[in-house]
Enzyme design. Sequence first.
Site, PDB file in Angstrom:
ATOM      1  N   CYS A 108     -10.986   3.231  -0.211  1.00  0.00           N
ATOM      2  CA  CYS A 108      -9.564   3.469   0.038  1.00  0.00           C
ATOM      3  C   CYS A 108      -9.228   2.633   1.260  1.00  0.00           C
ATOM      4  CB  CYS A 108      -9.321   4.953   0.320  1.00  0.00           C
ATOM      5  SG  CYS A 108      -7.681   5.300   1.002  1.00  0.00           S
ATOM      6  N   THR A 109      -8.121   1.907   1.217  1.00  0.00           N
ATOM      7  CA  THR A 109      -7.837   0.956   2.289  1.00  0.00           C
ATOM      8  C   THR A 109      -7.457   1.634   3.613  1.00  0.00           C
ATOM      9  OG1 THR A 109      -5.574   0.721   1.458  1.00  0.00           O
ATOM     10  CG2 THR A 109      -7.199  -0.900   0.709  1.00  0.00           C
ATOM     11  N   HIS A 110      -7.210   2.932   3.581  1.00  0.00           N
ATOM     12  CA  HIS A 110      -6.983   3.654   4.838  1.00  0.00           C
ATOM     13  C   HIS A 110      -8.295   3.834   5.627  1.00  0.00           C
ATOM     14  CE1 HIS A 110      -3.058   4.707   3.198  1.00  0.00           C
ATOM     15  NE2 HIS A 110      -2.743   5.354   4.308  1.00  0.00           N
ATOM     16  N   ASP A 150       0.864  -1.195   0.000  1.00  0.00           N
ATOM     17  CA  ASP A 150       0.000   0.000   0.000  1.00  0.00           C
ATOM     18  C   ASP A 150       0.893   1.235   0.000  1.00  0.00           C
ATOM     19  OD1 ASP A 150      -2.416   1.584   0.229  1.00  0.00           O
ATOM     20  OD2 ASP A 150      -1.930   1.894   2.334  1.00  0.00           O
ATOM     21  N   SER A 151       0.287   2.388  -0.275  1.00  0.00           N
ATOM     22  CA  SER A 151       1.040   3.639  -0.207  1.00  0.00           C
ATOM     23  C   SER A 151       1.478   3.932   1.229  1.00  0.00           C
ATOM     24  CB  SER A 151       0.164   4.789  -0.704  1.00  0.00           C
ATOM     25  OG  SER A 151      -0.946   4.917   0.153  1.00  0.00           O
ATOM     26  N   CYS A 163      -4.226  -1.358  -2.182  1.00  0.00           N
ATOM     27  CA  CYS A 163      -4.374   0.089  -2.339  1.00  0.00           C
ATOM     28  C   CYS A 163      -5.260   0.310  -3.555  1.00  0.00           C
ATOM     29  CB  CYS A 163      -2.987   0.702  -2.550  1.00  0.00           C
ATOM     30  SG  CYS A 163      -3.002   2.467  -2.905  1.00  0.00           S
ATOM     31  N   ASN A 164      -6.430   0.920  -3.352  1.00  0.00           N
ATOM     32  CA  ASN A 164      -7.338   1.154  -4.475  1.00  0.00           C
ATOM     33  C   ASN A 164      -6.700   2.074  -5.509  1.00  0.00           C
ATOM     34  OD1 ASN A 164      -9.112   0.842  -1.853  1.00  0.00           O
ATOM     35  ND2 ASN A 164     -10.388   0.212  -3.566  1.00  0.00           N
ATOM     36  N   GLY A 172      -2.896   9.293  -3.652  1.00  0.00           N
ATOM     37  CA  GLY A 172      -4.165   9.642  -4.297  1.00  0.00           C
ATOM     38  C   GLY A 172      -4.246  11.023  -4.901  1.00  0.00           C
TER      39      GLY A 172
HETATM   40  N1  DGL Z   1      -4.694   3.424   0.678  1.00  0.00           N
HETATM   41  C1  DGL Z   1      -4.779   3.935  -0.641  1.00  0.00           C
HETATM   42  C2  DGL Z   1      -6.052   3.487  -1.335  1.00  0.00           C
HETATM   43  O1  DGL Z   1      -6.569   2.435  -1.042  1.00  0.00           O
HETATM   44  C3  DGL Z   1      -4.528   5.369  -0.959  1.00  0.00           C
HETATM   45  C4  DGL Z   1      -4.034   6.332   0.011  1.00  0.00           C
HETATM   46  C5  DGL Z   1      -3.170   7.401  -0.631  1.00  0.00           C
HETATM   47  O2  DGL Z   1      -3.706   8.402  -1.137  1.00  0.00           O
HETATM   48  O3  DGL Z   1      -1.964   7.190  -0.588  1.00  0.00           O
HETATM   49  O4  DGL Z   1      -6.533   4.152  -2.233  1.00  0.00           O
END
Ligand code: DGL
Length: 215
Positions: free
Chosen positions: A176-178, A12-13, A75-76, A45
């Site tokens: 978004c996985t966050h 992931d990011s 990470c989407n 993102g």
């Molecule tokens: N966790 C990431 C996602 O699922 C993106 C977060 C970011 O912007 O880095 O989209």
Amino acid sequence: MERTELPVAVFDSGLGGISVLRALVRRMPGEDFLYFGDSANAPYGVRPAAEVRELTQSVIARLYARGIKAAVIACNTATSAAIGTLRAAFSDIPVIGIEPALKPAAAQHRHVLVLATPLTLREEKFAASAEILPLPCPELVEFVERGELDSPALTAYLARQLGPYAGHVDAVVLGCTHFPFARRAIRAALGGGVALYDGSDGTARETQRQLVRRG
Ligand code: DGL
């Protein structure tokens, strides 16, 4: 070492992919996982797609060189920008992406709010309608990245962003996985009775399916 004994990479990011890692470990407790969060370059993102593609590919290349049997792009944003490139570049291992869980949400609910990064919403090209409402929330990534999951600043931010939708939506897709880490605060901002959907279990199921298929 046999390929089957190598770990499954989860990328992931930043910290968000840990929400997917949790689902993977629950489903496949016997596997080894290697987690990489690119916090040095997060957030992704708000970057151009080409940059996200490059960052993602260079991390997966490093993990691949170290030895992995599959890569889960948890990470989407990176999935929407890079999944095709990654599958072509690392064609001898399964590369699994995550997508906003829009289908199951839309099948059960009429008014669905889709929270994601600006890049995901651009790349996935959601057709906004009276039923599907896309809402970019790049700041929410940064709150979670700082570990700020119930601060007054987060509550105020979510009240501003989500308050206008309270009472008008019955489901929210956490695209978004966050965002699953802020689940409680999101629910509080929208009021009870709102169903939350995320793609972590679907991604874990698909990863298991692909590993089984490859023996
Ligand atoms: N966790 C990431 C996602 O699922 C993106 C977060 C970011 O912007 O880095 O989209």
